[in-house]
Design a protein around this motif. Structure first.
Motif, PDB file in Angstrom:
ATOM      1  N   GLU A   1      75.000  38.257  -1.098  1.00  0.00           N
ATOM      2  CA  GLU A   1      74.417  39.022  -0.008  1.00  0.00           C
ATOM      3  C   GLU A   1      74.943  38.519   1.338  1.00  0.00           C
ATOM      4  O   GLU A   1      75.426  37.393   1.446  1.00  0.00           O
TER       5      GLU A   1
ATOM      6  N   ARG B   1      73.905  55.269  -3.293  1.00  0.00           N
ATOM      7  CA  ARG B   1      73.665  54.660  -1.979  1.00  0.00           C
ATOM      8  C   ARG B   1      73.072  55.743  -1.090  1.00  0.00           C
ATOM      9  O   ARG B   1      73.758  56.657  -0.644  1.00  0.00           O
TER      10      ARG B   1
ATOM     11  N   VAL C   1      69.174  50.486   2.756  1.00  0.00           N
ATOM     12  CA  VAL C   1      69.366  49.050   3.005  1.00  0.00           C
ATOM     13  C   VAL C   1      68.345  48.287   2.177  1.00  0.00           C
ATOM     14  O   VAL C   1      67.142  48.607   2.183  1.00  0.00           O
TER      15      VAL C   1
ATOM     16  N   ASP D   1      71.695  43.907   0.020  1.00  0.00           N
ATOM     17  CA  ASP D   1      72.585  43.815   1.172  1.00  0.00           C
ATOM     18  C   ASP D   1      72.422  42.517   1.949  1.00  0.00           C
ATOM     19  O   ASP D   1      73.407  41.932   2.401  1.00  0.00           O
ATOM     20  N   TRP D   2      71.162  42.088   2.109  1.00  0.00           N
ATOM     21  CA  TRP D   2      70.870  40.952   2.990  1.00  0.00           C
ATOM     22  C   TRP D   2      69.845  40.019   2.353  1.00  0.00           C
ATOM     23  O   TRP D   2      68.941  40.463   1.655  1.00  0.00           O
TER      24      TRP D   2
ATOM     25  N   ARG E   1      69.563  51.023  -6.101  1.00  0.00           N
ATOM     26  CA  ARG E   1      69.657  51.304  -4.670  1.00  0.00           C
ATOM     27  C   ARG E   1      68.702  52.417  -4.243  1.00  0.00           C
ATOM     28  O   ARG E   1      69.121  53.480  -3.792  1.00  0.00           O
TER      29      ARG E   1
END
Length: 560
Positions: free
Chosen positions: A336, A190, A300, A317-318, A296
């Motif tokens: 997500e 990350r 983000v 994440d989104w 990753r």
């Protein structure tokens, strides 16, 4: 000097089988060509000769050879399978499905025939049946095949009428878990943003930057970015962004061509560029890059544009959508976090030449023509059943369908047969295949009302229909994939064209066809629709961009 061919046909059969298995198709073909002349009635040699032609890429000859082999032995699973695979390679999906079904009937649990049959069925629009055969293939015990079959199921399941949100989530999580297990834990880092106070570095990942028809919302966003606050990077697996495709070149933008580069290396490229927010534009349309996200490569990771279900990937994440496609309460079906834009998540601009809007065809022909230019794999049995009911209730109306798969006569025959089983006379249906994009759009000149597909709606297809002056009839489906047109139509101010459910969709189409005032109303709408779109949220690219930029900043700061 080449040793002489054995005189015994069974010996030739065994030898050439071994040669083909080892990849020596040229040597096998030479032996089999001579043997065919000496033993024209030997079904095994005829089948192996067909296989050799197939492996050599001589597909037209292979079709003829397989047909000869099957006349000698109609029970040969291998020849039916081979013939089906040749048709599949030639995009003759109806013929492929017929041959592969013959193979599967003879060996119901055979992995490769089931897998190839699933591919053909999916391309024809038999999505639920395709998933069933992919599942059979996954159980066949062939190394690697189960993994490929599960990958295909994960890709296509949002378009399955038999699936629901929970089934989509389960299939995609299962596939993602298999892929994640291949990545060393040390590679799943990350990253943390270190360049505080500088421009936010945003990266867009896509295999389709060169596809102008697909990328209308993408260029609408990227062209509007504030380069004083954002540093834009594009990571391209396809064509380079260009003005011909809608991209307004900016000297500060960074374009990275990554076509053919392994995910491990791309991970380092993205991390080396210091990307703060990486936006995947591919989704399952370029599935090979999804494992990249599991590494990753940016702090983000966001999915947008070509998303219409969860990715199943915990590292994402989104997902960016809107309230029309993901209503409150559906979050449990996503791994997500969900960010909803204030209007449609697919605001678009048309930045390349397209045909002018044509006069309404029913003013000339006297009857409504319904139409769909969506991909053949979206024409599920549920879709065709609804359209058949519309045609039954509107006996003067016609149906026009055009897509790439309909270039093939066997695919057209399959579609007409499916419609006939629903009681639709072929005389009421016009089918056409592929055309260059400008000419493809001219097909809307012949359509009064476009009919949306479900559960896999149009996206690009819906925007293009609207831009050509053709309203799209849709309804509020049971999943994101079944609400994409709803998002676009609501943002276009065309709420009346979004029905509550499939039954209302059918009844509204029948009512429109029966109402003598419909042509005049459609003609007015057709003439003013582009201007209405330009003034509506559906084409508010600046508004969408500012909303996305605000989201990127908050996501990068970890405060959304």
């Amino acid at each position: 000097m080449q040793p002489p061919a054995p005189a015994d046909p069974d010996t030739i059969f065994a030898r050439t089988t071994a040669l083909l298995a080892s990849g020596a198709s040229g040597e096998a073909l030479e032996l089999l060509g001579a043997a065919r002349a000496s033993f024209p009635e030997h079904a095994g040699i005829a089948g192996r000769y067909s296989d050799a032609l197939h492996l050599a890429g001589r597909l037209d000859e292979a079709v003829d050879a397989y047909q000869v082999a099957l006349r000698l032995d109609a029970t040969s699973t291998q020849s039916w399978y081979g013939l089906g695979c040749v048709h599949l390679a030639r995009r003759q999906y109806g013929a492929a499905a017929r041959a592969l079904k013959r193979a599967v009937v003879r060996q119901p649990d055979a992995g490769l025939p089931n897998h190839s049959l699933a591919e053909a069925l999916y391309q024809l629009g038999h999505v639920d049946a395709a998933i069933d055969h992919f599942q059979r293939a996954s159980r066949a015990g062939i190394p690697g095949l189960a993994e490929v079959a599960r990958s295909n199921i994960a890709c296509i399941i949002p378009g399955s009428s038999a699936a629901d949100n929970a089934a989509v989530l389960r299939a995609r999580q299962d596939w993602a878990a298999l892929e994640a297990n291949k990545i060393p834990s040390s590679a799943r880092r990350r990253n943390v943003r270190t360049a505080k106070g500088l421009k936010l570095r945003i990266g867009y990942l896509s295999a389709f930057f060169g596809e102008r028809n697909w990328m209308k919302p993408v260029w609408a966003l990227i062209n509007c970015h504030d380069r004083a606050r954002f540093e834009v990077h594009m990571f391209s697996d396809g064509g380079r962004p260009s003005a011909d495709n809608g991209y307004r070149d900016h000297p500060d933008d960074n374009i990275h061509v990554i076509r053919g580069v392994a995910n491990e290396r791309v991970d380092r490229i993205i991390a080396g560029a210091g990307i703060d927010v990486l936006i995947d534009l591919n989704g399952y349309s370029f599935q090979g890059r999804l494992p990249l996200l599991m590494r990753r490569p940016a702090p983000v990771i966001v999915g947008w544009f070509n998303m219409f279900a969860t990715t199943g990937i915990a590292a994402v994440d989104w997902l960016v959508g809107d309230s029309a496609v993901i209503p409150p309460g559906e979050e449990p079906y996503y791994v997500e976090r969900i960010h909803r834009l204030p209007s449609t998540y697919l605001a678009f601009e048309v930045l390349y030449p397209v045909p002018e809007v044509a006069p309404l065809p029913s003013l000339t022909h006297g009857a409504i023509t319904f139409g769909c230019l969506g991909s053949q794999y979206k024409l599920t049995d549920a879709v065709l059943g609804a359209w058949a009911r519309i045609l039954k209730g509107a006996p003067a109306a016609g149906l026009f369908i055009k897509n790439r798969a309909l270039e093939d006569t066997s695919t057209r025959a399959d579609l007409l047969d499916r419609l006939a089983r629903h009681g639709v006379d072929a005389a009421r249906v016009t089918l056409e295949g592929h055309a260059e994009h400008f000419d493809f759009l001219r097909a809307y000149d012949r359509i009064d009302i476009a009919l949306d597909t479900f559960p896999y709606n149009g996206g690009t297809t819906t925007t293009e229909a609207l831009w050509q002056g053709v309203p799209v009839l849709a309804f509020n489906g049971d999943r994101w994939a079944a609400r994409t047109s709803r998002s676009l139509l609501l943002a276009a101010g065309l709420q009346d064209w979004v029905l509550p459910d499939a039954e209302s969709y059918v009844q509204r189409a029948i009512a429109l066809a029966a109402d003598p005032a419909t042509p005049a109303r459609l003609a007015t709408l057709r003439g003013e629709l582009r201007d209405r779109l330009r003034a509506a949220p559906v084409c508010d690219s600046v508004g969408m961009c500012r909303a996305m930029e605000a989201f990127y900043q908050l996501a990068a700061a970890g405060v959304t």
